[in-house]
Structures are given as C-alpha cells and as structure tokens.
Scaffold this active site. Structure first.
Site, short mmCIF file in Angstrom:
data_model
loop_
_atom_site.label_atom_id
_atom_site.label_comp_id
_atom_site.label_asym_id
_atom_site.label_seq_id
_atom_site.Cartn_x
_atom_site.Cartn_y
_atom_site.Cartn_z
N CYS A 1 -2.21 -1.35 -9.66
CA CYS A 1 -2.51 -0.02 -9.11
C CYS A 1 -3.44 0.74 -10.05
O CYS A 1 -3.13 0.91 -11.24
CB CYS A 1 -1.23 0.77 -8.89
N GLY B 1 -5.09 -5.78 2.85
CA GLY B 1 -4.59 -4.43 2.67
C GLY B 1 -5.23 -3.48 3.66
O GLY B 1 -4.78 -3.34 4.80
N ARG B 2 -6.31 -2.82 3.23
CA ARG B 2 -6.92 -1.80 4.07
C ARG B 2 -7.41 -2.34 5.41
O ARG B 2 -7.51 -1.59 6.38
CB ARG B 2 -8.06 -1.13 3.30
N MET C 1 0.86 -1.19 0.00
CA MET C 1 0.00 0.00 0.00
C MET C 1 0.89 1.23 0.00
O MET C 1 1.69 1.43 0.92
CB MET C 1 -0.93 0.00 1.22
N ALA C 2 0.74 2.05 -1.03
CA ALA C 2 1.60 3.23 -1.18
C ALA C 2 1.43 4.16 0.01
O ALA C 2 0.31 4.49 0.41
CB ALA C 2 1.25 3.96 -2.48
N ASP D 1 -11.20 -6.38 -0.14
CA ASP D 1 -12.29 -6.45 0.84
C ASP D 1 -12.08 -7.53 1.89
O ASP D 1 -13.06 -7.99 2.50
CB ASP D 1 -13.64 -6.65 0.15
#
Length: 324
Positions: free
Chosen positions: A103, A227-228, A19-20, A205
């Site tokens: 991306c 990720g998130r 993740m940037a 998700d």
C-alpha cells in the site's frame, strides 16, 4: 493452469486484489458469483483487529456463497500485533492470510506499514516470520517492486519471504513512489519470478484479457491479480479466465437483469453497513456502474439519499444497459 497453496487450489489463476473501501463482503460476493480463483478482503489494520470493534471485524468477514477461497489482508508495522491479528482472522474463517507490503498511501506508509516495510527488509522478515508461525494457514505477501527506483528490492525480499514460509507472492509492477502513475512494469516482475519457486502473481494495470495476457507473457507469472479493472465490472475476472484459461464465458447481465444486479448490490451494501454509511459507500459503486449513463441521471443518482428513490434511478439508468 492452477495455483496451489498447500491444499487450496486457485483455479483459475485470476485473483481479485484487495482494495481499501471496495473489496468488502458485498463486492466480493458479486465477483464470486461470476467466478475467480481467489477474492481478497480490503486491508485490515492489525492493531484495529485487536480492539474487537465490529466495524473492523466486518472487514475480515470471510463468508462467501460460491465456495471460493477467501484471503484476508492484514497491515501493520510490528510482528506481535500482526501475529495476534492473524490468529483472530483465522478463527473467523479466513483460509489465507495476506500481508500488505504494497500500500502506497501516506497514512499507511507514514505509520511504517504497507510499502514502507520494504525499506527495512530485516524488520519486514521478522513480521513475516511471526505471522507464518502464528497460523496453520497459507500466508501470502503482496508488495511492490521497491520503495523507489534506487531501492528495487522485491526479488531479495521475495526470496527471504519464501524461506520464511510464504506460499505466494503478488507484485504490483510499480514502486511506492510511483503510486499509480506511469505504467506497471510487468517485465520487472520477472526478476522476482526468477528468485523464488513459489507462485508469483502479476498485478497493476490489468483491466481486461489483452492486458492480462501481456502481463503474463512479460512477467512469466503464474497468474494475474485484478484490482481497479473490476470496479463497476465484477464479471471482469471471469471474462479474463474465459479468454485465457478456457473457463466458460460468464453470462453477463443485460437490460432488466443489469438493473436487477445493480439493485441487488446496492441493497446488499445497505444491509451490510446500515442505511447511512451504506448510502455513502454505495455511491462509488453506482458511479462506476453508471459511467456510461447520461450525466444528469448519474449526478442525480450520486445525490440521492432515499433508498427507494435510488432504486428507481437505478432502474431508469440501467434497464437498457448491457454489461461489457
């Protein structure tokens, strides 16, 4: 369940997504403390790696303290700079090179890299072949289902990438044009799984054990990439591993331990980036940690510019907090 990449074992098959601006070395170390099968650096532009700028090279630092394999993700549009950057990253200690073909950001796809590579599979394969040929490391690929609903070509690209020597493929279950809207289509990942024999990992998700289980069931993937869901919760991957793969439950910080943990992360960011840049970067992490904090206290923490004052606010905000 374990994912094998040549001599490397990704155990558990719960991986931290690149993740940037987020998966820098301080954050990867926090995730590694609780446990994961793999941590991936934030995206590093291949052309910038060739400039030897310290700020760029810092993104590709691979040193960890928990013995986890570390992957460095490279992005670029041309084969030669990608191959040269891969050599540099390998010399810096990376154990895996990941190619960014997923991306969706306009500043990346506008330069014909990231997910834009999926629009020209022949060109993408030349780039993949160059990277595989440049290093004696496993090369992996992260991409989306396709550019849009009319170009769902992930299975085709995956099969060709495997033939070129790619060892693992991660699929985010959306197209580029979806960005992060709608829901990730884990069932569509199954078509990629059927097209290759290398491990396929589901992404998108996946925020907890329940969503990870659904993603695995619907995709048939060998593992999941988070990720998130790990933002503000570096322990999330270890929780998923405990629930789904029989790993020990992570010991989560609570009370003063929680404020100590957040303080340590905050100070690690300042040490890594320097005071001024570190203060700006730390705010987003503090914001995620503080989502349950009272709004005025959270706002004050976001405005703070003095490290000592910020640490005092962290103690006030998190001394009675429990990780979840």
């Amino acid at each position: 369940m374990t994912i094998s990449l040549d001599s490397l074992r990704l155990d558990p098959p719960v991986l931290l997504a690149p993740m940037a601006g987020i998966t820098d070395l301080p954050f990867r170390r926090m995730v590694a403390r609780f446990g994961a099968g793999l941590v991936v650096s934030e995206m590093v532009a291949s052309g910038e790696m060739l400039t030897a700028k310290p700020s760029v090279r810092a993104k590709a630092q691979a040193e960890l303290t928990a013995g986890l394999p570390t992957s460095v993700q490279l992005a670029g549009r041309e084969a030669a700079p990608m191959a040269e950057a891969a050599k540099i990253v390998a010399d810096m200690g990376a154990e895996i090179i990941d190619i960014n073909m997923g991306c969706p950001a306009k500043k990346v796809t506008g330069g014909l890299s990231g997910a834009a590579l999926m629009r020209n599979p022949d060109h993408a394969l030349r780039l993949i072949e160059a990277v595989v040929g440049a290093v004696d490391l496993p090369v992996t690929l992260k991409m989306r289902l396709g550019w849009d609903e009319d170009q769902l070509n992930a299975a085709e690209i995956a099969a060709r990438a495997e033939a070129a020597g790619v060892k693992m493929i991660v699929i985010h279950g959306r197209t580029r044009m979806q960005f992060y809207t709608g829901a990730a289509d884990w069932r569509a990942i199954a078509a990629v799984r059927a097209a290759v024999s290398v491990p396929v990992v589901a992404n998108g998700d996946i925020t907890d054990a329940a969503s990870a289980r659904r993603a695995l069931d619907q995709s048939g993937a060998a593992g999941v990439m988070v990720g998130r869901g790990a933002q503000g919760a570096p322990w999330r991957l270890a929780q998923i591993a405990a629930a789904l793969f029989g790993k020990a439950d992570p010991k989560l910080p609570s009370g003063s331990e929680f404020s100590d943990f957040v303080s340590e992360h905050y100070e690690a960011i300042l040490s890594f980036y320097g005071r001024d840049l570190g203060l700006r970067i730390a705010r987003k992490h503090l914001g995620w940690y503080a989502e349950a904090a009272a709004a005025p206290l959270r706002a004050e923490m976001m405005r703070a510019t003095d490290p000592a004052a910020t640490l005092a606010l962290i103690r006030s905000a998190f001394s009675e907090r429990e990780a979840a």
